[in-house]
Write a protein that holds these residues in place. Structure first.
Motif, PDB file in Angstrom:
ATOM      1  N   GLN A 173      17.821 -61.437  23.357  1.00 21.61           N
ATOM      2  CA  GLN A 173      16.385 -61.676  23.364  1.00 21.61           C
ATOM      3  C   GLN A 173      15.798 -61.456  24.757  1.00 21.61           C
ATOM      4  N   THR A 180      10.667 -54.953  15.007  1.00 20.66           N
ATOM      5  CA  THR A 180      10.747 -54.304  13.700  1.00 20.66           C
ATOM      6  C   THR A 180      12.182 -53.862  13.413  1.00 20.66           C
ATOM      7  N   ASP A 234      18.393 -65.724   6.793  1.00 16.08           N
ATOM      8  CA  ASP A 234      17.222 -64.854   6.615  1.00 16.08           C
ATOM      9  C   ASP A 234      17.676 -63.598   5.884  1.00 16.08           C
ATOM     10  N   SER A 253      16.674 -62.707  14.692  1.00 18.00           N
ATOM     11  CA  SER A 253      16.450 -63.731  15.716  1.00 18.00           C
ATOM     12  C   SER A 253      15.308 -63.416  16.677  1.00 18.00           C
ATOM     13  N   ILE A 254      14.940 -62.159  16.837  1.00 16.23           N
ATOM     14  CA  ILE A 254      13.910 -61.790  17.809  1.00 16.23           C
ATOM     15  C   ILE A 254      12.601 -61.529  17.074  1.00 16.23           C
ATOM     16  N   LYS A 255      11.601 -62.299  17.369  1.00 11.03           N
ATOM     17  CA  LYS A 255      10.312 -62.157  16.695  1.00 11.03           C
ATOM     18  C   LYS A 255       9.611 -60.870  17.140  1.00 11.03           C
ATOM     19  N   ASN A 256       8.812 -60.341  16.238  1.00 12.36           N
ATOM     20  CA  ASN A 256       8.002 -59.144  16.496  1.00 12.36           C
ATOM     21  C   ASN A 256       8.846 -57.901  16.781  1.00 12.36           C
ATOM     22  N   THR A 281      15.007 -60.324   5.780  1.00 14.94           N
ATOM     23  CA  THR A 281      14.993 -59.460   6.966  1.00 14.94           C
ATOM     24  C   THR A 281      16.294 -58.680   7.090  1.00 14.94           C
ATOM     25  N   MET A 337      16.407 -67.813  19.756  1.00 15.83           N
ATOM     26  CA  MET A 337      17.064 -68.566  18.689  1.00 15.83           C
ATOM     27  C   MET A 337      18.557 -68.656  18.976  1.00 15.83           C
ATOM     28  N   GLU A 377      12.940 -58.706  25.818  1.00 16.28           N
ATOM     29  CA  GLU A 377      11.677 -59.144  26.414  1.00 16.28           C
ATOM     30  C   GLU A 377      11.325 -58.390  27.690  1.00 16.28           C
TER      31      GLU A 377
END
Length: 269
Positions: A167, A92, A44, A87-90, A47, A1, A171
């Protein structure tokens, strides 16, 4: 993102305002407060608040510096951790807290550097007053605050524009390590709260601590319910602590020293 330049500027300004609380003596430099503003800017809020609350529990204890040591600073996780969590999915909130915690260790070094650079300002400020150069004195008196503001602005601005780099970094981390960081991040609030208890706890509070543990671990009472139960105990202790003194005052005022032997109010029910 990817975020826009305007959002990066707003995050930088918000970080500068919050970090200025280090000098102003306000509580703007708190993880929850920082995350709240960044959540509004990046769109957001949910979150951001979840992450901020997680980090705040940890820094409630980490904010207490033992001895003369400098405690970790919540600006790093408050800015970087919130951006990562949004911004980073998955990812927590616990894992985001663990990954951003090194910044909490780094920022105190920056704070020490800014203080060291401005350590001689008091001499220059005194000289400016003696010479009648009050504008120069005003500038010298605020150089530490200006340094804090500039650093926090650059930090927030760069962190917002570095989302893709963050990100990519996440990853390449193995999934098993991310899971471990999530567990470690979940322990940080417990460690922070334990630090508070270690400085505040008294033997009179131990039964209440054990009762709270039983309520959460075995009875599964939510935090809000536990807070109400703690309030009940606090009010009960407060009002019961006043009764003995009131009773003794009334007894001393209406009876002489022989009242107990002659069957005064102390005898019977």
């Amino acid at each position: 993102m990817t975020y826009s330049i305007v959002q990066a500027l707003l995050v930088g300004l918000w970080a500068a305002f919050c970090f200025a609380g280090q000098v102003w003596g306000t509580y703007t430099n708190r993880a929850l407060f920082i995350s709240f503003g960044i959540g509004l800017i990046l769109g957001d809020l949910q979150t951001a608040v979840i992450f901020g609350a997680t980090a705040e529990l940890a820094f409630m204890g980490f904010g207490v510096g033992p001895g003369g040591s400098t405690p970790p600073n919540p600006l790093g996780p408050g800015v970087v951790g919130t951006i990562m969590a949004i911004s980073i999915k998955n990812l927590t909130p616990n894992a985001a807290l663990s990954l951003s915690y090194p910044f909490a260790i780094l920022i105190p070094f920056v704070i020490t550097f800014i203080f060291s650079v401005n350590s001689n300002n008091i001499t220059w400020a005194r000289k400016a007053i003696e010479e009648g150069k009050y504008r120069r004195f005003h500038f010298l008196a605020n150089t530490t605050l200006i340094g804090f503001i500039l650093f926090a602005f650059v930090f927030g601005f760069v962190a917002t524009l570095s989302t893709n780099a963050l990100q990519t970094f996440v990853e390449i981390i193995p999934k098993w390590l991310i899971n471990g960081l999530s567990v470690a991040g979940g322990l940080l609030p417990a460690v922070g709260f334990a630090l508070i208890i270690s400085t505040m706890v008294k033997k009179e509070y131990i039964p209440a601590l054990i009762l709270g543990y039983i309520c959460t671990a075995y009875l599964k009472i939510p935090v809000i319910g536990l807070a109400f139960a703690g309030a009940v105990l606090a009010f009960n202790n407060y009002y019961n602590a006043k009764k003995p003194s009131d009773h003794n005052d009334s007894g001393d005022g209406g009876n002489d020293g022989n009242s107990n032997e002659e069957g005064g109010i102390e005898d019977g029910i």
